[in-house]
Design a protein around this motif. Structure first.
Motif, mmCIF file in Angstrom:
data_model
loop_
_atom_site.group_PDB
_atom_site.id
_atom_site.type_symbol
_atom_site.label_atom_id
_atom_site.label_comp_id
_atom_site.label_asym_id
_atom_site.label_seq_id
_atom_site.Cartn_x
_atom_site.Cartn_y
_atom_site.Cartn_z
ATOM 1 N N VAL A 1 0.656 -0.613 0.217
ATOM 2 C CA VAL A 1 0.133 -0.290 -0.340
ATOM 3 C C VAL A 1 1.098 1.441 -0.083
ATOM 4 N N VAL A 2 1.614 1.292 0.991
ATOM 5 C CA VAL A 2 3.001 2.490 1.235
ATOM 6 C C VAL A 2 3.387 2.895 -0.260
ATOM 7 N N GLY A 3 4.114 1.493 -0.873
ATOM 8 C CA GLY A 3 4.770 1.433 -2.674
ATOM 9 C C GLY A 3 3.722 2.389 -3.010
ATOM 10 N N ALA A 4 2.920 1.343 -3.022
ATOM 11 C CA ALA A 4 1.627 1.891 -4.685
ATOM 12 C C ALA A 4 1.314 3.663 -4.312
ATOM 13 N N SER B 1 5.185 3.650 6.891
ATOM 14 C CA SER B 1 5.660 1.950 7.018
ATOM 15 C C SER B 1 5.585 1.737 8.321
ATOM 16 N N THR B 2 6.193 1.100 8.973
ATOM 17 C CA THR B 2 5.607 0.340 10.240
ATOM 18 C C THR B 2 6.958 0.451 11.096
ATOM 19 N N PHE B 3 7.969 0.945 9.820
ATOM 20 C CA PHE B 3 9.391 1.614 10.915
ATOM 21 C C PHE B 3 10.039 2.816 11.432
ATOM 22 N N ILE B 4 9.172 3.423 11.284
ATOM 23 C CA ILE B 4 8.832 4.817 12.000
ATOM 24 C C ILE B 4 8.392 4.872 13.286
ATOM 25 N N GLY B 5 6.928 3.761 12.618
ATOM 26 C CA GLY B 5 5.913 3.820 14.115
ATOM 27 C C GLY B 5 7.159 2.762 15.152
ATOM 28 N N ARG B 6 7.833 1.815 14.687
ATOM 29 C CA ARG B 6 8.332 1.533 15.822
ATOM 30 C C ARG B 6 9.926 1.909 16.785
ATOM 31 N N ALA B 7 10.438 3.397 16.225
ATOM 32 C CA ALA B 7 11.388 3.462 16.065
ATOM 33 C C ALA B 7 11.097 4.856 17.449
ATOM 34 N N ALA B 8 12.040 5.170 17.922
ATOM 35 C CA ALA B 8 12.122 6.375 19.056
ATOM 36 C C ALA B 8 11.607 7.351 18.754
ATOM 37 N N ARG C 1 5.367 25.248 3.317
ATOM 38 C CA ARG C 1 5.329 26.085 4.670
ATOM 39 C C ARG C 1 6.648 26.836 5.660
ATOM 40 N N ALA C 2 6.738 25.281 5.798
ATOM 41 C CA ALA C 2 8.540 25.938 7.313
ATOM 42 C C ALA C 2 9.015 26.761 5.925
ATOM 43 N N LEU C 3 9.657 26.218 5.143
ATOM 44 C CA LEU C 3 10.390 27.378 3.889
ATOM 45 C C LEU C 3 9.743 28.692 3.964
ATOM 46 N N LYS C 4 8.345 28.641 4.189
ATOM 47 C CA LYS C 4 8.023 30.305 4.315
ATOM 48 C C LYS C 4 8.218 31.002 5.825
ATOM 49 N N THR C 5 7.960 30.661 6.408
ATOM 50 C CA THR C 5 8.030 30.184 7.499
ATOM 51 C C THR C 5 9.520 30.457 8.570
ATOM 52 N N ARG C 6 10.338 29.801 7.818
ATOM 53 C CA ARG C 6 12.130 29.345 8.388
ATOM 54 C C ARG C 6 11.433 28.554 9.790
ATOM 55 N N GLY C 7 9.867 27.844 10.117
ATOM 56 C CA GLY C 7 10.205 26.726 10.763
ATOM 57 C C GLY C 7 11.558 25.540 10.691
ATOM 58 N N ASN C 8 10.779 24.321 11.460
ATOM 59 C CA ASN C 8 11.301 23.150 10.783
ATOM 60 C C ASN C 8 10.974 22.971 9.712
ATOM 61 N N THR C 9 11.599 22.036 8.738
ATOM 62 C CA THR C 9 11.074 21.086 8.001
ATOM 63 C C THR C 9 10.830 19.934 7.756
ATOM 64 N N PRO C 10 9.357 19.521 7.020
ATOM 65 C CA PRO C 10 8.983 17.941 7.865
ATOM 66 C C PRO C 10 10.337 16.659 7.462
ATOM 67 N N LYS C 11 10.125 15.193 8.636
ATOM 68 C CA LYS C 11 11.179 14.732 8.669
ATOM 69 C C LYS C 11 10.576 13.505 7.676
ATOM 70 N N TYR C 12 9.141 13.267 7.460
ATOM 71 C CA TYR C 12 8.818 12.179 7.033
ATOM 72 C C TYR C 12 7.458 12.637 5.938
ATOM 73 N N GLY C 13 7.596 12.115 4.909
ATOM 74 C CA GLY C 13 5.946 12.401 3.845
ATOM 75 C C GLY C 13 4.964 10.926 4.278
ATOM 76 N N LEU C 14 4.929 10.431 3.085
ATOM 77 C CA LEU C 14 4.031 9.199 2.783
ATOM 78 C C LEU C 14 4.936 8.118 3.560
ATOM 79 N N ILE C 15 6.434 7.858 3.877
ATOM 80 C CA ILE C 15 6.685 6.052 4.422
ATOM 81 C C ILE C 15 6.949 6.469 5.788
ATOM 82 N N PHE C 16 6.111 7.653 6.827
ATOM 83 C CA PHE C 16 5.456 7.823 7.996
ATOM 84 C C PHE C 16 4.545 6.907 7.763
#
Length: 531
Positions: A303-306, A354-361, A337-352
């Protein structure tokens, strides 16, 4: 003085035009703009030097493919080498495509120019091409353009039917839409049937099960212990089934009319059919992903790959993306939005998902998402450009991600990428060899089957021809008896010499049409005797 020559690529062939010599090329622009609509004036500015027609439709297609990819074809090289002047410094070649210009300059050493006057000249040449080239009519030029356009687009569209990523894009889009629709419809069933049996909502949380129960129960007052087995089959829990039965006896819901129940049941049956279709669609998506992108689906899930393929537009586009783009794919709004407001950029998009990111601290989520994006790009490139698709590399990459997760948690060092890829290569070659063997066996079986069918068809044809001949012989043998008697009489008369001479056709017709008339003299004699 500058000698400018313009290369023009047409569906009929390559043409090289010489432009009137001027001190500066910029002085040509007003002259060309004035004469572009008048063929007489345009002839005074541009003249045909050489025309090299394409030998066949296949040759034209090869040349067009080479032009689109910015490659100098042998036909074009021959035309330029034979017709351009030997002194390369004096000659200036005008080209409409910058890629071809760069290729000509690199391989042949002629200085090329694009845009400005060249663009206006090519526009004029395109307009008056059939008059500039002798023996070429406007009708034949348009036919050549149409035929080449069709063959070029057909060649671009041609691909392996089993590795079509368009089907994945459509199916994942439909899957997401079905999820939304089923959720909305299920909530509508809950609200509608909740007026009659509100306690059922607390007992059953799953939407699909709730719709099945609503259809099964119907009027709660008619629910008895006899239907307990049916409830247990749906809920798969005897305690829940007893709870539903007890709740129906002491329910606070309002009474409902039979017509309302019919509508609720029909609507819940539609929701059930949609849910079942969603399951079938998910199975179809899994099978497609295993054919098209087995490594990516083994690494990150079908599903995530698709979703990644769908968001990129195709598997080829996804393979072209760098790991940093794949990491934030699907989080474009948050990034800008982060680039416009000079904030923190996102760490992940659709790959979030996946089970790996959920299992990580929490402190390791960014690190593991970056590592996972890197492996996803490798998997997508393997799937896109490999001849025999296998899930071996995907499994090995998944093991690497698991090892990296363990390293973040326990500090155990993972294996080196080089060692893992060597193992994967060995396994992949073995799997590819097995797949090729199976394909060869399939082809042999198909060939044998076709040969057997051809032999059977030939035998049937032979049998039919034999039957036809025997039928003809039987028809000739079993003639009517009258015909046989007539033939015997004719033969006997011929032997005795009493055979009648054959009459001509006209006399035969008259003899058939005219009935036999009685003699008048005999009639008169009879009348006299009576008197």
């Amino acid at each position: 003085m500058v000698l400018l020559q313009v290369l023009f690529e047409h569906a009929a062939g390559y043409a090289l035009f010489a432009v009137r010599e001027v001190e500066e090329i910029s002085l040509l622009l007003p002259q060309v703009e004035e004469s572009i609509l008048n063929i007489g004036k345009f002839h005074s500015v541009v003249r045909l030097v050489a025309f090299s027609p394409f030998k066949s439709a296949q040759s034209a297609l090869e040349n067009v493919n080479a032009i689109s990819e910015g490659i100098l074809h042998e036909d074009l090289r021959l035309l330029l080498e034979t017709n351009l002047p030997a002194k390369k410094k004096k000659a200036l070649l005008g080209v409409s495509d910058a890629k071809i210009g760069a290729a000509v300059q690199e391989e042949l050493g002629y200085q090329c120019q694009t845009g400005g006057v060249v663009a206006e000249l090519t526009r004029g040449i395109r307009l008056h091409f059939h008059t500039l080239v002798k023996g070429l009519t406007a009708q034949s030029a348009s036919k050549a353009q149409l035929g080449l356009g069709h063959s070029y687009s057909r060649a671009k569209v041609k691909f392996n039917v089993n590795r079509v990523d368009n089907m994945i894009i459509q199916s994942i889009s439909l899957l997401d839409q079905l999820d939304k629709d089923i959720n909305t419809f299920s909530m509508r069933v809950r609200e509608w049937y909740g007026y009659h049996f509100p306690e059922l909502i607390k007992i059953v949380s799953d939407n699909y099960t709730y719709c099945r129960l609503a259809k099964c129960i119907g009027n709660r007052k008619e629910l008895s212990e006899e239907r307990l087995e049916g409830l247990e089959e749906i809920v798969m829990d005897s305690a829940k089934a007893h709870a539903i039965l007890d709740a129906s006896r002491s329910s606070m819901g309002m009474d409902i009319s039979p017509i309302d129940l019919i509508n609720i049941e029909s609507f819940s049956s539609r929701v059930i059919s949609l849910s079942e279709y969603r399951k079938d669609l998910q199975e179809y998506l899994r099978s497609k992903m295993s054919q098209v992108a087995p490594s990516l689906s083994a690494l990150i899930g079908e599903v995530v790959g698709a979703r990644l393929i769908s968001h990129a537009g195709s598997l080829t586009n996804l393979a072209k993306y760098p790991a940093s783009t794949v990491q934030i794919l699907g989080a474009e709004k948050a990034l800008f939005r982060a680039l416009k407001t000079r904030g923190n950029t996102p760490k992940y998009g659709l790959i979030f998902h996946s089970t790996f990111i959920g299992r990580a601290a929490t402190r390791n989520k960014g690190r593991i998402s970056r590592y996972l994006a890197n492996k996803c790009t490798i998997a997508s490139r393997i799937d896109c450009f490999s001849d025999v698709p296998t899930s071996v590399f995907g499994d090995k990459l998944r093991e690497q991600v698991e090892e990296r997760l363990a390293f973040y948690e326990t500090g155990e060092p993972p294996r080196k990428n080089l060692d893992v890829m060597k193992e994967a290569m060995v396994e992949a070659t073995e799997v590819a060899a097995e797949i090729k063997k199976k394909e060869k066996k399939k082809k042999k079986r198909e060939k044998k089957r076709l040969e057997a069918l051809a032999v059977a068809a030939a035998a049937e044809e032979a049998e039919n021809s034999v039957l036809e001949t025997t039928m003809e012989v039987e028809e000739n043998d079993t003639q009517p008896k009258k015909k046989k008697k007539k033939q015997q009489q004719e033969t006997s008369l011929e032997e005795n010499g009493l055979a009648e001479e054959p009459l001509p056709k006209k006399q035969k017709k008259l003899a058939q049409e005219e009935p036999p008339q009685p003699d008048k003299k005999k009639k008169k004699k009879k009348v006299k005797e009576e008197d």
